[in-house]
Design a protein around this motif. Sequence first.
Motif, PDB file in Angstrom:
ATOM      1  N   TYR A 173       0.809  -1.368  -0.042  1.00 58.69           N
ATOM      2  CA  TYR A 173      -0.162   0.073  -0.110  1.00 58.69           C
ATOM      3  C   TYR A 173       0.784   1.375   0.158  1.00 58.69           C
ATOM      4  O   TYR A 173       0.512   2.260  -0.315  1.00 58.69           O
ATOM      5  CB  TYR A 173      -0.854   0.030   1.279  1.00 58.69           C
ATOM      6  N   GLU A 174       2.150   1.239   0.104  1.00 63.03           N
ATOM      7  CA  GLU A 174       2.888   2.247   0.226  1.00 63.03           C
ATOM      8  C   GLU A 174       3.297   2.876  -1.243  1.00 63.03           C
ATOM      9  O   GLU A 174       3.932   3.633  -1.214  1.00 63.03           O
ATOM     10  CB  GLU A 174       4.418   2.102   1.154  1.00 63.03           C
ATOM     11  N   SER A 175       3.152   1.689  -1.844  1.00 60.59           N
ATOM     12  CA  SER A 175       3.486   2.140  -3.474  1.00 60.59           C
ATOM     13  C   SER A 175       2.327   2.091  -4.402  1.00 60.59           C
ATOM     14  O   SER A 175       1.668   1.012  -4.565  1.00 60.59           O
ATOM     15  CB  SER A 175       4.711   1.346  -4.134  1.00 60.59           C
ATOM     16  N   GLU A 176       1.668   3.312  -4.798  1.00 63.66           N
ATOM     17  CA  GLU A 176       0.572   3.573  -5.613  1.00 63.66           C
ATOM     18  C   GLU A 176       0.718   2.667  -6.863  1.00 63.66           C
ATOM     19  O   GLU A 176      -0.091   2.017  -7.353  1.00 63.66           O
ATOM     20  CB  GLU A 176       0.165   4.824  -5.682  1.00 63.66           C
ATOM     21  N   MET A 183       0.612  -0.898  -6.618  1.00 66.64           N
ATOM     22  CA  MET A 183      -0.651  -1.434  -6.319  1.00 66.64           C
ATOM     23  C   MET A 183      -1.446  -1.477  -7.786  1.00 66.64           C
ATOM     24  O   MET A 183      -2.100  -2.413  -8.150  1.00 66.64           O
ATOM     25  CB  MET A 183      -1.518  -0.561  -5.368  1.00 66.64           C
ATOM     26  N   ILE A 184      -1.061  -0.455  -8.544  1.00 66.90           N
ATOM     27  CA  ILE A 184      -1.790  -0.316  -9.923  1.00 66.90           C
ATOM     28  C   ILE A 184      -1.150  -1.614 -10.779  1.00 66.90           C
ATOM     29  O   ILE A 184      -1.996  -2.082 -11.542  1.00 66.90           O
ATOM     30  CB  ILE A 184      -1.654   0.834 -10.673  1.00 66.90           C
ATOM     31  N   ILE A 233      -8.190   1.674  -5.375  1.00 68.43           N
ATOM     32  CA  ILE A 233      -7.422   2.210  -3.940  1.00 68.43           C
ATOM     33  C   ILE A 233      -6.239   2.894  -4.239  1.00 68.43           C
ATOM     34  O   ILE A 233      -5.961   4.143  -3.781  1.00 68.43           O
ATOM     35  CB  ILE A 233      -7.166   1.270  -2.922  1.00 68.43           C
ATOM     36  N   ALA A 234      -5.400   2.500  -5.299  1.00 65.42           N
ATOM     37  CA  ALA A 234      -4.231   3.046  -5.656  1.00 65.42           C
ATOM     38  C   ALA A 234      -4.659   4.502  -6.454  1.00 65.42           C
ATOM     39  O   ALA A 234      -3.977   5.671  -6.059  1.00 65.42           O
ATOM     40  CB  ALA A 234      -3.321   2.394  -6.615  1.00 65.42           C
ATOM     41  N   LEU A 235      -5.604   4.589  -7.146  1.00 63.68           N
ATOM     42  CA  LEU A 235      -5.859   5.611  -8.095  1.00 63.68           C
ATOM     43  C   LEU A 235      -6.450   6.789  -6.929  1.00 63.68           C
ATOM     44  O   LEU A 235      -6.176   8.016  -7.203  1.00 63.68           O
ATOM     45  CB  LEU A 235      -7.122   5.450  -9.064  1.00 63.68           C
ATOM     46  N   ASN A 248      -5.868   7.163  -3.843  1.00 64.38           N
ATOM     47  CA  ASN A 248      -4.741   7.481  -3.258  1.00 64.38           C
ATOM     48  C   ASN A 248      -3.803   8.760  -3.995  1.00 64.38           C
ATOM     49  O   ASN A 248      -3.315   9.530  -3.249  1.00 64.38           O
ATOM     50  CB  ASN A 248      -3.955   6.433  -2.725  1.00 64.38           C
ATOM     51  N   LEU A 249      -4.014   8.693  -5.238  1.00 66.08           N
ATOM     52  CA  LEU A 249      -3.197   9.635  -6.187  1.00 66.08           C
ATOM     53  C   LEU A 249      -4.414  10.716  -6.482  1.00 66.08           C
ATOM     54  O   LEU A 249      -3.634  11.592  -7.234  1.00 66.08           O
ATOM     55  CB  LEU A 249      -2.816   8.888  -7.394  1.00 66.08           C
TER      56      LEU A 249
END
Length: 354
Positions: free
Chosen positions: A70-73, A76-77, A116-118, A120-121
């Motif tokens: 989860y620390e790296s979006e 995750m993508i 979740i990644a998008l 977070n970005l």
Amino acid sequence: MERTNRVKTFLETIQETEGEHFQFDESAILEALGQDKSETSSLAIKVLSIFGGFLASLAFLGFLFILGVYESEVGMIVLGALFILGALILNKTFDRLIIDTFSISIYLIGFALVIIALLNLDVNEDVVTLLVLITALGSLFVTQTYMLSFLSILGVGGCFLILIISNDQYNLIHLYLAVYALLLVYCFLNEATFFTSGKKLSKLHGPIRIGLLFSFLIGLIALGKRGLFPIDQNYIWLSSVVSFFAVLYLVKDLIKVVGVVSGNTKSLIYILSVAVLLPAVMAPAISGAILIILLSFNINYRTGLAIGIIALTYFVSQYYYDLNLTLLTKSIILFSSGVVFLLFYLFTLKMTKK
């Protein structure tokens, strides 16, 4: 065995009626029938397996988060995209229950990781929703397995609802219900079109039908519970228009099937139909549930019929509970509606005996 014998008898009857120009591949039909029976008999096992596989995948996802994914979006993508792509490849390559279960699990988790990644970005919610919608639609062209296609259709409907809610355009729910009602009617009444349009489209008919039904039902639930969608109650009847006329069209179609020829009988049927539908004009969920019941009855779709009956029972109860009237007035409304339904039942019973 009994089902196979009925199909053989039916094919022989058509052969006698149509003559020698009617050709069919009996072995292929019986083989497809056996596959369909196998899929139906393992439906409960399939649902349980998918649920178990999803829980296992969630545990794996938790393990990934513990590792710090989860620390790296970007990570995750990439991982989510690989999961979605892997699920599509597995479904395209293999046709086994265990593979189907695993692929559906990683398919859902792949979407979860990407979303979740998008977010977070700080990517716009509408953009994320549209990406999910396009991916879900694209999945239908890659694989035609039942559960994955069903989830894709359901995901498309969910994306439309999310777009309506996120943009505070709640009145668009009327358009949503109208479109899905029309799609549902077309899908139910044009089975032959799907089955004669190629192998891929014929495989999609089942999941599209149940997916559209559930998407339509979710929209009905949004209106069936007062206050769930902040819309003007004075215009709630707009969602009943398509269902109202669709039900009358189905009644007309069923009159032909039953073989009613008397003008007086037809008029009485239409009068009773309108008498049932008019009280539900301000309750689109009720008329929508009636539409589901009639569509399912028309094509002998037992799953849809059961869903429609349960939905109608719930929506009538919810409508009664939400009425801002005295108990006496509510009782009169229920009594009057009950009398109409009983009259319809007695009339139908009389026609059936004839």
